[in-house]
Design a protein around this motif. Structure first.
Motif, PDB file in Angstrom:
ATOM      1  N   UNK A  16     -94.795  20.275  59.837  1.00  0.00           N
ATOM      2  CA  UNK A  16     -93.911  20.958  60.783  1.00  0.00           C
ATOM      3  C   UNK A  16     -93.721  20.138  62.057  1.00  0.00           C
ATOM      4  N   UNK A  17     -94.770  19.487  62.515  1.00  0.00           N
ATOM      5  CA  UNK A  17     -94.693  18.700  63.743  1.00  0.00           C
ATOM      6  C   UNK A  17     -93.928  17.388  63.560  1.00  0.00           C
ATOM      7  N   UNK A  18     -93.929  16.845  62.347  1.00  0.00           N
ATOM      8  CA  UNK A  18     -93.315  15.537  62.125  1.00  0.00           C
ATOM      9  C   UNK A  18     -92.032  15.596  61.295  1.00  0.00           C
ATOM     10  N   UNK A  19     -91.466  16.796  61.101  1.00  0.00           N
ATOM     11  CA  UNK A  19     -90.286  16.907  60.248  1.00  0.00           C
ATOM     12  C   UNK A  19     -89.066  16.251  60.895  1.00  0.00           C
ATOM     13  N   UNK A  20     -88.243  15.631  60.071  1.00  0.00           N
ATOM     14  CA  UNK A  20     -87.037  14.955  60.534  1.00  0.00           C
ATOM     15  C   UNK A  20     -86.042  15.953  61.132  1.00  0.00           C
ATOM     16  N   UNK A  21     -85.903  17.116  60.481  1.00  0.00           N
ATOM     17  CA  UNK A  21     -84.964  18.139  60.953  1.00  0.00           C
ATOM     18  C   UNK A  21     -85.323  18.578  62.383  1.00  0.00           C
ATOM     19  N   UNK A  22     -86.604  18.791  62.640  1.00  0.00           N
ATOM     20  CA  UNK A  22     -87.052  19.209  63.965  1.00  0.00           C
ATOM     21  C   UNK A  22     -86.761  18.132  65.006  1.00  0.00           C
ATOM     22  N   UNK A  23     -87.020  16.883  64.658  1.00  0.00           N
ATOM     23  CA  UNK A  23     -86.782  15.772  65.580  1.00  0.00           C
ATOM     24  C   UNK A  23     -85.305  15.664  65.951  1.00  0.00           C
ATOM     25  N   UNK A  24     -84.418  15.803  64.961  1.00  0.00           N
ATOM     26  CA  UNK A  24     -82.974  15.702  65.207  1.00  0.00           C
ATOM     27  C   UNK A  24     -82.505  16.829  66.120  1.00  0.00           C
ATOM     28  N   UNK A  25     -82.940  18.047  65.841  1.00  0.00           N
ATOM     29  CA  UNK A  25     -82.527  19.206  66.646  1.00  0.00           C
ATOM     30  C   UNK A  25     -82.986  19.057  68.088  1.00  0.00           C
ATOM     31  N   UNK A  26     -84.201  18.623  68.295  1.00  0.00           N
ATOM     32  CA  UNK A  26     -84.732  18.497  69.653  1.00  0.00           C
ATOM     33  C   UNK A  26     -84.102  17.337  70.426  1.00  0.00           C
ATOM     34  N   UNK A  27     -83.832  16.247  69.752  1.00  0.00           N
ATOM     35  CA  UNK A  27     -83.271  15.082  70.450  1.00  0.00           C
ATOM     36  C   UNK A  27     -81.794  15.230  70.774  1.00  0.00           C
ATOM     37  N   UNK A  28     -81.047  15.968  69.932  1.00  0.00           N
ATOM     38  CA  UNK A  28     -79.614  16.129  70.187  1.00  0.00           C
ATOM     39  C   UNK A  28     -79.322  17.277  71.145  1.00  0.00           C
ATOM     40  N   UNK A  29     -80.292  18.137  71.375  1.00  0.00           N
ATOM     41  CA  UNK A  29     -80.100  19.222  72.327  1.00  0.00           C
ATOM     42  C   UNK A  29     -79.343  20.419  71.778  1.00  0.00           C
ATOM     43  N   UNK A  30     -79.335  20.594  70.443  1.00  0.00           N
ATOM     44  CA  UNK A  30     -78.664  21.762  69.864  1.00  0.00           C
ATOM     45  C   UNK A  30     -79.669  22.879  69.566  1.00  0.00           C
ATOM     46  N   UNK A  31     -80.658  23.009  70.435  1.00  0.00           N
ATOM     47  CA  UNK A  31     -81.661  24.046  70.261  1.00  0.00           C
ATOM     48  C   UNK A  31     -81.079  25.401  70.633  1.00  0.00           C
ATOM     49  N   UNK A  32     -81.548  26.423  69.947  1.00  0.00           N
ATOM     50  CA  UNK A  32     -81.170  27.792  70.246  1.00  0.00           C
ATOM     51  C   UNK A  32     -82.081  28.272  71.386  1.00  0.00           C
ATOM     52  N   UNK A  33     -81.558  29.009  72.355  1.00  0.00           N
ATOM     53  CA  UNK A  33     -82.427  29.518  73.427  1.00  0.00           C
ATOM     54  C   UNK A  33     -83.538  30.401  72.862  1.00  0.00           C
ATOM     55  N   UNK A  34     -84.683  30.392  73.512  1.00  0.00           N
ATOM     56  CA  UNK A  34     -85.836  31.155  73.037  1.00  0.00           C
ATOM     57  C   UNK A  34     -85.493  32.648  72.955  1.00  0.00           C
ATOM     58  N   UNK A  35     -85.810  33.254  71.834  1.00  0.00           N
ATOM     59  CA  UNK A  35     -85.546  34.675  71.641  1.00  0.00           C
ATOM     60  C   UNK A  35     -84.175  34.976  71.066  1.00  0.00           C
ATOM     61  N   UNK A  36     -83.379  33.956  70.778  1.00  0.00           N
ATOM     62  CA  UNK A  36     -82.020  34.170  70.260  1.00  0.00           C
ATOM     63  C   UNK A  36     -81.898  33.761  68.793  1.00  0.00           C
ATOM     64  N   UNK A  37     -82.997  33.722  68.049  1.00  0.00           N
ATOM     65  CA  UNK A  37     -82.970  33.326  66.645  1.00  0.00           C
ATOM     66  C   UNK A  37     -82.175  34.266  65.773  1.00  0.00           C
ATOM     67  N   UNK A  38     -82.037  35.506  66.182  1.00  0.00           N
ATOM     68  CA  UNK A  38     -81.283  36.489  65.403  1.00  0.00           C
ATOM     69  C   UNK A  38     -79.800  36.132  65.317  1.00  0.00           C
TER      70      UNK A  38
END
Length: 67
Positions: A16-38
């Protein structure tokens, strides 16, 4: 649905810590705001919410006990 303690897995924790998908999402800044996963996936959000409420993590429990 699982009830009780979650079984810890070092392999899944590292994956989970080293996944490629996670790295791409965090580096490109397309993260969902906390609590808005729904917004992104309501079915997954509801399932995870029930799982989190019905189980507990051994390491978090130990952390609370020895703090």
């Amino acid at each position: 649905m699982k009830l009780g303690m979650r079984k810890p897995s070092l392999k899944k924790r590292i994956a989970a810590k080293t996944s490629l998908k996670r790295q791409v999402v965090h580096r490109t800044g397309i993260k969902m705001p906390k609590g808005k996963g729904w917004i992104r996936n309501p079915k997954k959000y509801a399932s995870n919410k029930v799982y989190q409420k019905s189980t507990f993590d051994l390491f978090k429990l130990l952390k609370k006990l020895f703090k």
